[in-house]
Design an enzyme around this catalytic site. Sequence first.
Site, mmCIF file in Angstrom:
data_model
loop_
_atom_site.group_PDB
_atom_site.id
_atom_site.type_symbol
_atom_site.label_atom_id
_atom_site.label_comp_id
_atom_site.label_asym_id
_atom_site.label_seq_id
_atom_site.Cartn_x
_atom_site.Cartn_y
_atom_site.Cartn_z
ATOM 1 N N LYS A 158 -1.256 11.766 4.401
ATOM 2 C CA LYS A 158 -1.086 10.758 5.468
ATOM 3 C C LYS A 158 -0.284 9.568 4.924
ATOM 4 O O LYS A 158 0.669 9.106 5.549
ATOM 5 C CB LYS A 158 -2.464 10.281 5.951
ATOM 6 C CG LYS A 158 -2.361 9.136 6.956
ATOM 7 C CD LYS A 158 -3.630 8.333 7.126
ATOM 8 C CE LYS A 158 -3.294 7.018 7.822
ATOM 9 N NZ LYS A 158 -4.432 6.132 8.042
ATOM 10 N N LYS A 207 0.842 -1.215 0.000
ATOM 11 C CA LYS A 207 0.000 0.000 0.000
ATOM 12 C C LYS A 207 0.866 1.251 0.000
ATOM 13 O O LYS A 207 0.620 2.204 -0.753
ATOM 14 C CB LYS A 207 -0.896 -0.043 1.233
ATOM 15 C CG LYS A 207 -1.651 1.214 1.546
ATOM 16 C CD LYS A 207 -2.970 1.299 0.844
ATOM 17 C CE LYS A 207 -3.648 2.629 1.131
ATOM 18 N NZ LYS A 207 -4.752 2.891 0.258
#
Length: 297
Positions: free
Chosen positions: A245, A170
């Site tokens: 983030k 990810k």
Amino acid sequence: MSGTVAFFGLGNMGLGMAANLAAKGYAVRAFDLSEAALEKAEAAGCHAVPAAPDALEGAEMAITMLPAGSHVAAVWRETLFDRAAPGSLLIDCSTIDVATARELGAEAAARGFDAVDAPVSGGVAAAAAGTLTFMVGGSDAAFARARPVLAAMGKAVIHAGGSGAGQAAKTANNMLLAATMVATAEAFLLAQKLGLDPQRFYDIASVSSGQSWSMTSYCPLPGVGPESPADRGYEGGFASALMLKDLRLAMEAAQAVGASTPMGARAAELYEAFAADPARARLDVSAIIHALEGAAP
Ligand code: NAD
């Protein structure tokens, strides 16, 4: 395939995911710190519970979908490890740092649980539609156990490798997205300044070596290529704040393993500056083109 699932975190993503599990026949015992989230979960076919341990009653698996690593570590260490039934399957679908994911995976295994990190690709719409992609880290046995319940919430479930590999995939993928988005935006601006029509540049680059998902699915210029967030005023896509983030997690991971990521680092700086403005932070990642327009290199 069904069973009882304890679901922690019924926010933008978790609500749709839990609703899909309920619709597919799972008994979903839902817990969130927010009263409003619990009400929505109840309305979506879940059984909302008043306290975290209550979610685990009769459950053979638990799923967390929480903001960050600290929240996941707290729920796993303070609730799941002590209260989950022996041998339960523990799944974290949040996007968190690789190091915490590995630590939790090891601690869970030492306690006899099957555990996977299973972060998702796809946003709120994909969570609601049950079309997420899951990238999964964990043992073969844990992955085999997790696959059916993840498949009930998504269109693809891919085994990335051992514990933490889902988060590793990810973080690398999203760093790549950020870098290609910035590069795509600056290529369009350069082409325009050189006198090219943007659609004509798209027609060429989208079938040439500059092609990328950022160009053909989320083209940063409105009115160019297939419909994208740019055509909706950069609303409803992947918020720049969330990109930031993920970039911070990628930079942290790169530093931890000594990986050289100059493009990722530059993208992180650009999104850091862009998302400092709350009005821009909520816009899709492709809105970064506005930061490049008129900005000196
Ligand atoms: P969100 O803030 O909407 O939801 C998080 C929920 O967790 C909130 O409802 C909050 O009340 C709850 N929560 C916090 N601490 C808790 C605790 N201790 N116990 C129970 N509930 C608790 O966030 P989101 O957009 O749903 O994102 C969840 C995760 O998915 C994040 O890690 C995010 O990075 C990742 N993600 C989000 C998107 C997206 O498009 N929103 C896409 C991919 C991945």
